[in-house]
Design a protein around this motif. Sequence first.
Motif, PDB file in Angstrom:
ATOM      1  N   TYR A   1     -41.427  68.735  17.774  1.00 47.91           N
ATOM      2  CA  TYR A   1     -40.680  69.985  17.740  1.00 47.91           C
ATOM      3  C   TYR A   1     -40.180  70.287  16.333  1.00 47.91           C
ATOM      4  O   TYR A   1     -40.302  71.426  15.845  1.00 47.91           O
ATOM      5  N   VAL A   2     -39.619  69.289  15.657  1.00 51.13           N
ATOM      6  CA  VAL A   2     -39.110  69.497  14.306  1.00 51.13           C
ATOM      7  C   VAL A   2     -40.254  69.848  13.357  1.00 51.13           C
ATOM      8  O   VAL A   2     -40.137  70.781  12.544  1.00 51.13           O
ATOM      9  N   ASP A   3     -41.374  69.133  13.451  1.00 50.17           N
ATOM     10  CA  ASP A   3     -42.523  69.429  12.583  1.00 50.17           C
ATOM     11  C   ASP A   3     -43.038  70.844  12.798  1.00 50.17           C
ATOM     12  O   ASP A   3     -43.475  71.518  11.856  1.00 50.17           O
ATOM     13  N   ARG A   4     -42.952  71.313  14.035  1.00 51.13           N
ATOM     14  CA  ARG A   4     -43.467  72.648  14.360  1.00 51.13           C
ATOM     15  C   ARG A   4     -42.544  73.753  13.853  1.00 51.13           C
ATOM     16  O   ARG A   4     -43.001  74.862  13.552  1.00 51.13           O
ATOM     17  N   HIS A   5     -41.259  73.457  13.728  1.00 51.11           N
ATOM     18  CA  HIS A   5     -40.297  74.498  13.366  1.00 51.11           C
ATOM     19  C   HIS A   5     -39.792  74.416  11.925  1.00 51.11           C
ATOM     20  O   HIS A   5     -39.110  75.331  11.465  1.00 51.11           O
ATOM     21  N   ARG A   6     -40.111  73.375  11.217  1.00 47.51           N
ATOM     22  CA  ARG A   6     -39.636  73.256   9.843  1.00 47.51           C
ATOM     23  C   ARG A   6     -40.517  74.059   8.900  1.00 47.51           C
ATOM     24  O   ARG A   6     -41.669  74.394   9.202  1.00 47.51           O
ATOM     25  N   LYS A   7     -39.957  74.361   7.723  1.00 47.51           N
ATOM     26  CA  LYS A   7     -40.722  75.068   6.702  1.00 47.51           C
ATOM     27  C   LYS A   7     -41.374  74.050   5.770  1.00 47.51           C
ATOM     28  O   LYS A   7     -41.444  72.865   6.084  1.00 47.51           O
ATOM     29  N   SER A   8     -41.782  74.496   4.605  1.00 47.86           N
ATOM     30  CA  SER A   8     -42.528  73.610   3.700  1.00 47.86           C
ATOM     31  C   SER A   8     -41.617  72.717   2.844  1.00 47.86           C
ATOM     32  O   SER A   8     -42.041  71.662   2.370  1.00 47.86           O
ATOM     33  N   GLY A   9     -40.358  73.144   2.607  1.00 49.77           N
ATOM     34  CA  GLY A   9     -39.470  72.347   1.758  1.00 49.77           C
ATOM     35  C   GLY A   9     -38.643  71.357   2.556  1.00 49.77           C
ATOM     36  O   GLY A   9     -39.030  70.928   3.648  1.00 49.77           O
ATOM     37  N   ARG A  10     -37.488  70.989   1.994  1.00 47.79           N
ATOM     38  CA  ARG A  10     -36.589  70.081   2.709  1.00 47.79           C
ATOM     39  C   ARG A  10     -36.004  70.791   3.917  1.00 47.79           C
ATOM     40  O   ARG A  10     -35.472  71.889   3.815  1.00 47.79           O
ATOM     41  N   CYS A  11     -36.110  70.135   5.069  1.00 46.16           N
ATOM     42  CA  CYS A  11     -35.558  70.692   6.297  1.00 46.16           C
ATOM     43  C   CYS A  11     -34.255  69.962   6.627  1.00 46.16           C
ATOM     44  O   CYS A  11     -34.153  68.747   6.468  1.00 46.16           O
ATOM     45  N   TYR A  12     -33.273  70.721   7.080  1.00 47.97           N
ATOM     46  CA  TYR A  12     -31.987  70.151   7.466  1.00 47.97           C
ATOM     47  C   TYR A  12     -31.953  70.087   8.992  1.00 47.97           C
ATOM     48  O   TYR A  12     -31.960  71.125   9.665  1.00 47.97           O
ATOM     49  N   VAL A  13     -31.942  68.866   9.531  1.00 43.34           N
ATOM     50  CA  VAL A  13     -32.057  68.655  10.973  1.00 43.34           C
ATOM     51  C   VAL A  13     -30.704  68.207  11.522  1.00 43.34           C
ATOM     52  O   VAL A  13     -30.131  67.211  11.071  1.00 43.34           O
ATOM     53  N   PHE A  14     -30.201  68.943  12.505  1.00 40.61           N
ATOM     54  CA  PHE A  14     -28.911  68.651  13.129  1.00 40.61           C
ATOM     55  C   PHE A  14     -29.147  68.246  14.580  1.00 40.61           C
ATOM     56  O   PHE A  14     -29.686  69.028  15.371  1.00 40.61           O
ATOM     57  N   LEU A  15     -28.746  67.025  14.921  1.00 37.73           N
ATOM     58  CA  LEU A  15     -28.917  66.499  16.264  1.00 37.73           C
ATOM     59  C   LEU A  15     -27.537  66.212  16.850  1.00 37.73           C
ATOM     60  O   LEU A  15     -26.840  65.289  16.421  1.00 37.73           O
ATOM     61  N   ASP A  16     -27.129  67.035  17.819  1.00 31.55           N
ATOM     62  CA  ASP A  16     -25.805  66.912  18.430  1.00 31.55           C
ATOM     63  C   ASP A  16     -25.892  65.969  19.630  1.00 31.55           C
ATOM     64  O   ASP A  16     -26.608  66.241  20.587  1.00 31.55           O
ATOM     65  N   GLU A  17     -25.162  64.844  19.564  1.00 29.77           N
ATOM     66  CA  GLU A  17     -25.144  63.813  20.602  1.00 29.77           C
ATOM     67  C   GLU A  17     -26.558  63.313  20.938  1.00 29.77           C
ATOM     68  O   GLU A  17     -26.975  63.299  22.102  1.00 29.77           O
ATOM     69  N   PRO A  18     -27.326  62.862  19.952  1.00 28.63           N
ATOM     70  CA  PRO A  18     -28.704  62.427  20.214  1.00 28.63           C
ATOM     71  C   PRO A  18     -28.799  61.131  20.997  1.00 28.63           C
ATOM     72  O   PRO A  18     -29.882  60.789  21.498  1.00 28.63           O
ATOM     73  N   GLN A  19     -27.703  60.364  21.128  1.00 27.79           N
ATOM     74  CA  GLN A  19     -27.783  59.111  21.865  1.00 27.79           C
ATOM     75  C   GLN A  19     -28.073  59.325  23.348  1.00 27.79           C
ATOM     76  O   GLN A  19     -28.334  58.365  24.076  1.00 27.79           O
ATOM     77  N   GLU A  20     -28.054  60.599  23.791  1.00 33.91           N
ATOM     78  CA  GLU A  20     -28.503  60.917  25.143  1.00 33.91           C
ATOM     79  C   GLU A  20     -30.018  60.751  25.269  1.00 33.91           C
ATOM     80  O   GLU A  20     -30.551  60.731  26.377  1.00 33.91           O
TER      81      GLU A  20
ATOM     82  N   ARG B   1     -35.878  61.078   8.688  1.00 40.25           N
ATOM     83  CA  ARG B   1     -35.447  60.789   7.314  1.00 40.25           C
ATOM     84  C   ARG B   1     -36.641  60.439   6.432  1.00 40.25           C
ATOM     85  O   ARG B   1     -36.760  60.938   5.298  1.00 40.25           O
ATOM     86  N   LEU B   2     -37.534  59.602   6.933  1.00 38.35           N
ATOM     87  CA  LEU B   2     -38.700  59.177   6.148  1.00 38.35           C
ATOM     88  C   LEU B   2     -39.666  60.331   5.878  1.00 38.35           C
ATOM     89  O   LEU B   2     -40.463  60.260   4.945  1.00 38.35           O
ATOM     90  N   ARG B   3     -39.580  61.395   6.690  1.00 39.02           N
ATOM     91  CA  ARG B   3     -40.444  62.565   6.492  1.00 39.02           C
ATOM     92  C   ARG B   3     -39.810  63.590   5.557  1.00 39.02           C
ATOM     93  O   ARG B   3     -40.277  64.724   5.454  1.00 39.02           O
ATOM     94  N   GLY B   4     -38.723  63.206   4.896  1.00 37.19           N
ATOM     95  CA  GLY B   4     -38.132  64.077   3.886  1.00 37.19           C
ATOM     96  C   GLY B   4     -37.115  65.059   4.395  1.00 37.19           C
ATOM     97  O   GLY B   4     -36.724  65.984   3.666  1.00 37.19           O
ATOM     98  N   ASN B   5     -36.644  64.894   5.641  1.00 42.76           N
ATOM     99  CA  ASN B   5     -35.613  65.773   6.182  1.00 42.76           C
ATOM    100  C   ASN B   5     -34.216  65.248   5.842  1.00 42.76           C
ATOM    101  O   ASN B   5     -34.027  64.055   5.624  1.00 42.76           O
ATOM    102  N   SER B   6     -33.262  66.142   5.790  1.00 43.84           N
ATOM    103  CA  SER B   6     -31.861  65.749   5.676  1.00 43.84           C
ATOM    104  C   SER B   6     -31.287  65.776   7.088  1.00 43.84           C
ATOM    105  O   SER B   6     -31.236  66.836   7.722  1.00 43.84           O
ATOM    106  N   VAL B   7     -30.869  64.625   7.600  1.00 39.19           N
ATOM    107  CA  VAL B   7     -30.539  64.478   9.013  1.00 39.19           C
ATOM    108  C   VAL B   7     -29.028  64.333   9.206  1.00 39.19           C
ATOM    109  O   VAL B   7     -28.374  63.524   8.545  1.00 39.19           O
ATOM    110  N   PHE B   8     -28.502  65.117  10.147  1.00 45.25           N
ATOM    111  CA  PHE B   8     -27.101  65.053  10.536  1.00 45.25           C
ATOM    112  C   PHE B   8     -27.033  64.787  12.034  1.00 45.25           C
ATOM    113  O   PHE B   8     -27.744  65.442  12.811  1.00 45.25           O
ATOM    114  N   ILE B   9     -26.204  63.851  12.463  1.00 51.71           N
ATOM    115  CA  ILE B   9     -26.044  63.607  13.895  1.00 51.71           C
ATOM    116  C   ILE B   9     -24.566  63.482  14.242  1.00 51.71           C
ATOM    117  O   ILE B   9     -23.742  63.122  13.399  1.00 51.71           O
ATOM    118  N   THR B  10     -24.213  63.805  15.487  1.00 53.31           N
ATOM    119  CA  THR B  10     -22.861  63.581  15.986  1.00 53.31           C
ATOM    120  C   THR B  10     -22.918  62.571  17.119  1.00 53.31           C
ATOM    121  O   THR B  10     -23.953  62.389  17.763  1.00 53.31           O
TER     122      THR B  10
END
Length: 396
Positions: free
Chosen positions: A72-91, A103-112
């Motif tokens: 899903y992230v790969d399909r919706h990201r653009k060509s540069g650095r993508c900022y990915v926000f995952l709210d309560e991903p431990q679900e 992170r290894l794919r060059g995204n800036s990742v934020f999680i709560t």
Amino acid sequence: MILREHYLEQIRPFYDSDLIKVITGIRRCGKSVIMQQVRDEIQKKTNDIVYLEFERREVRTKLPDADSVLEYVDRHRKSGRCYVFLDEPQELDGWEEVCQSLRLRGNSVFITGSNSKILSMEYAKSLSGRFVSFRIRPFVYGELLAYAQELGKEITPLDYLIWGGFPKRLEFSGESLRRYLEDLNETIIYKDLIVRFKIRKEALFRAVVDFVLRSNARVVSSNSIFKAVKQTQKCSENTIQKYIGYLEMAYAVDFIEQYSTRTKQLLSFYRKSYDGDVSLNSIRCIDNRYDLDHNLENTVYNELLYMGYQLSVYKTEQGEIDFIARKGGRNYYVQVAYSVADDKAYQREFKAFEKADPLSRKILITTDDLDYSTSVVRHIRFRDFLAMRDLEQTDS
């Protein structure tokens, strides 16, 4: 909602870092709002942003596993650095692998996350230590006051002492306020703890939770809880220890340790308990007999942490000083009492300072209007303390 700059200024330097940004804290303290405020700032420079809220059933149904999230992230990201926000991903099963792969794919990742288990040794190893964490807490009084003004409401220090700083509670009053906080308490106990940790002895667990949350600003040990609870519930001290750990994981309670004057070190077996929010004590009171004395100390604890102080308990032969507050190479001895108008209370609180380091500042915080300062101890009225940003403001 007010801009929580206190936390944003801590997170901002890491916006473009490859470290995974972990935003944690007790449920409903405002983590998702802060994540939204981070997104709003980033949107000013790019729209290459993906946001997923995993507490929403439709999101979990659409993205049930790690591979589907990555796709899903790969399909919706653009060509540069993508900022990915995952709210309560431990679900999501395998959420730590998702974060690491993103992170290894060059995204800036934020999680709560509402559970400190996301920072446990097990998961920290999975994240290869490539994360930075930020603990979010319910509103302190200054934030509560600002939000109340935004809503056209008034808030008093007494109201804060009883009902605490969960942001959304300002939208309610009277019985609806208590119901909101009781429902929030139930969500934390049941969803975040009983369900997540598959606790089978529910009655015992609830008895332990009630005991601990009523015991804020007091010394709490697994042995003392065991002695109190075993009278009505069959249990073991090991089980009690495990349950206390669950409460800590959900940020429902914090513990601070005692500083020993003899060994010059912290003693981990002597710990004082502080509720993540004083409302967790107040909803357990009946007939409006609120525990204002201990809630006051709990509130000072929260405010001092917000100011950036490291805290421990200081116990001497003359008595206990509630906090040694350390920051910037300076130590403050802080004593908290609801009132010292009574002579016995006055003697008790001031006597505790007698063996404290004479070169360190000594502060007494009470709700008294009269100024009880001496040549050695600075008295701060509670209402004035709530307006301070730093204990240095006590200097003349």
